[in-house]
Design a protein around this motif. Structure first.
Motif, PDB file in Angstrom:
ATOM      1  N   VAL A   1       0.880  -1.162   0.000  1.00 12.91           N
ATOM      2  CA  VAL A   1       0.000   0.000   0.000  1.00 12.91           C
ATOM      3  C   VAL A   1       0.920   1.215   0.000  1.00 12.91           C
ATOM      4  N   PRO A   2       0.788   2.095  -1.000  1.00 15.43           N
ATOM      5  CA  PRO A   2       1.637   3.294  -1.015  1.00 15.43           C
ATOM      6  C   PRO A   2       1.156   4.283   0.042  1.00 15.43           C
ATOM      7  N   VAL A   3       2.083   4.749   0.868  1.00 11.49           N
ATOM      8  CA  VAL A   3       1.724   5.653   1.962  1.00 11.49           C
ATOM      9  C   VAL A   3       2.529   6.936   1.864  1.00 11.49           C
TER      10      VAL A   3
ATOM     11  N   GLY B   1       6.978   7.711  -3.074  1.00 10.47           N
ATOM     12  CA  GLY B   1       7.937   8.588  -3.727  1.00 10.47           C
ATOM     13  C   GLY B   1       7.991   8.549  -5.237  1.00 10.47           C
ATOM     14  N   HIS B   2       7.570   7.469  -5.852  1.00 13.10           N
ATOM     15  CA  HIS B   2       7.640   7.390  -7.313  1.00 13.10           C
ATOM     16  C   HIS B   2       6.665   8.412  -7.910  1.00 13.10           C
TER      17      HIS B   2
ATOM     18  N   PRO C   1      -0.533  10.738  -8.595  1.00 14.59           N
ATOM     19  CA  PRO C   1      -1.721  10.848  -9.450  1.00 14.59           C
ATOM     20  C   PRO C   1      -2.575   9.578  -9.449  1.00 14.59           C
ATOM     21  N   TYR C   2      -1.945   8.427  -9.322  1.00 14.57           N
ATOM     22  CA  TYR C   2      -2.675   7.154  -9.252  1.00 14.57           C
ATOM     23  C   TYR C   2      -3.566   7.120  -8.004  1.00 14.57           C
ATOM     24  N   LYS C   3      -2.969   7.441  -6.848  1.00 14.38           N
ATOM     25  CA  LYS C   3      -3.733   7.441  -5.605  1.00 14.38           C
ATOM     26  C   LYS C   3      -4.857   8.474  -5.647  1.00 14.38           C
TER      27      LYS C   3
END
Length: 131
Positions: A8-10, A59-60, A65-67
């Motif tokens: 999960v990107p945080v 960080g990427h 924008p995806y989230k």
């Protein structure tokens, strides 16, 4: 083949660690410094050797924008199973969790969606008993 880790990107790993452990009840499995970030995984206390959830830094350049697009469309980034959706909804509400979708029936499950405070919507589901 089995799922070993999912992520999960945080936006903030320290904030995510607090939310995913103190609020959701997961336990830290690995916490390894990697430069300015950490390899930080959590697991269910009910299955400590099971699938790990990596609280991955956002960080990427493609991640924000995806989230944002997922949240704008009300789409959860992942889903967790609970025994009782109503009990878990009440427990999380009492801890100040903000829900975007209250518990509702959705085919073979009951589901709800909440904000993880780290830029994601998370779905919880309860499997309905077979009729």
């Amino acid at each position: 083949m089995r799922i070993y880790i999912t992520s999960v990107p945080v936006d903030d790993q320290a904030k995510a660690e607090d939310f995913y452990t103190r609020v959701l009840g997961f336990r830290v499995k690995h916490d390894v410094p990697i430069g300015a970030d950490r390899w930080l995984t959590v697991v269910s206390p009910e299955n400590p050797e099971g699938t790990e959830l990596l609280l991955e830094p956002s960080g990427h350049p493609a991640v924000p924008p995806y989230k944002e697009a997922l949240v704008a469309d009300g789409i959860p980034i992942t889903s967790f199973m609970v025994d009782s959706i109503d009990a878990e909804h009440e427990r999380l509400l009492s801890l100040g969790v903000s829900f975007t979708q209250a518990p509702m029936d959705a085919g073979p499950v009951r589901m709800a969606v909440f904000d993880d405070t780290c830029g994601n919507l998370i779905q919880i589901i309860e499997m309905k008993a077979a009729a």
